[in-house]
Design a protein around this motif. Sequence first.
Motif, PDB file in Angstrom:
ATOM      1  N   HIS A  49      52.926  55.477  83.976  1.00 38.54           N
ATOM      2  CA  HIS A  49      51.926  55.787  84.997  1.00 38.54           C
ATOM      3  C   HIS A  49      51.598  54.557  85.840  1.00 38.54           C
ATOM      4  N   GLY A  50      50.988  54.821  86.991  1.00 42.51           N
ATOM      5  CA  GLY A  50      50.520  53.754  87.855  1.00 42.51           C
ATOM      6  C   GLY A  50      51.531  53.252  88.861  1.00 42.51           C
ATOM      7  N   TYR A  51      52.703  53.882  88.918  1.00 46.34           N
ATOM      8  CA  TYR A  51      53.750  53.483  89.862  1.00 46.34           C
ATOM      9  C   TYR A  51      53.756  54.531  90.977  1.00 46.34           C
ATOM     10  N   LEU A  52      53.302  54.131  92.163  1.00 43.06           N
ATOM     11  CA  LEU A  52      53.175  55.056  93.285  1.00 43.06           C
ATOM     12  C   LEU A  52      54.500  55.756  93.569  1.00 43.06           C
ATOM     13  N   THR A  53      54.463  57.061  93.709  1.00 44.65           N
ATOM     14  CA  THR A  53      55.583  58.003  93.898  1.00 44.65           C
ATOM     15  C   THR A  53      56.337  58.267  92.603  1.00 44.65           C
ATOM     16  N   GLN A  54      56.046  57.516  91.534  1.00 44.74           N
ATOM     17  CA  GLN A  54      56.732  57.698  90.252  1.00 44.74           C
ATOM     18  C   GLN A  54      55.745  57.988  89.120  1.00 44.74           C
TER      19      GLN A  54
END
Length: 305
Positions: free
Chosen positions: A44-49
């Motif tokens: 979590h916490g990875y924008l778009t991912q």
Amino acid sequence: MIDTVIIGGGPAGLSAALVLGRGKRSVTLFDDANPRNQVTQHSHGYLTQDGVTPTQFRQKALADLRNYPSIKWEQQQVKAIEKQGDGTFKVKTEKTELVTRKILLATGLKDVLPDVPDIHDYYGTSLFPCPFCDGWELKDQPLVVISENDHASMFTTLITNWSRDLVLATNGKSVLSTEQKEAFAARNIQVIEEKIQALKGKDGQLHQVQFTNGLVLERSAGFVTCTLKQASLLANRLGCKENENGGYETDGFGQTTVSGVYATGDMTMNQAPQLILAAADGSMVAASIVKALAFEDFETNVAVH
């Protein structure tokens, strides 16, 4: 002659390979397929991912790398690296041997968990090391914080951001000052210093924490502080100097104290061990290597008229 050999196929190494490939550089990435996050269900916490599984992330990353013919990915473990007289490096695996101009180490870290029976059965499913990665999913639940080192107070205080229903279990250790215990008591945070006898649950889902004095604590999940150790000794064998955090000293652009050897990602211990931060660091260090190679080539390639 390879421009750069990358050792480690985590987010830092994969991100670096992409940047180097797009920099028209020949790259061989060696990956032993033994990642630190192999117990992770979702990242979590990875924008778009957000919510991506480690397997999905890896598959997407390798698909990106296949668009660049100068990038090679090999599932092999590097056994030795030798710096040669001309400044290049000989890299040996169990199957092959090659020469490269630069080395990029992205070998990462390993978690050493507290000595608690069966803790590995719950780690990555209902016990987690990072609240920024998994705190949202555990918000407002009755949680246990298992911490037996000097970070116990700070770590527990941080977890209150996601849940106020906390119990700190120090597994038989005395790691809190009187003032810290009083501060937790004033906020209804129980501190249990008895040794943990057993964790009970089903299919990785924690239900109970049992202590040696007979106390049984009902908890649905929790967080645990780990000791981090280097996953590989290659940097040591090359003579790279360690920093005060237990990682490896770099100049801010990934260059270690050994000329031509770069380090990136979690192994430097320069940032929190998170997916997005490791990937960003890999990108930055790879750009630094492209720059170094370009300047070296510029100096040695003088047109003759």
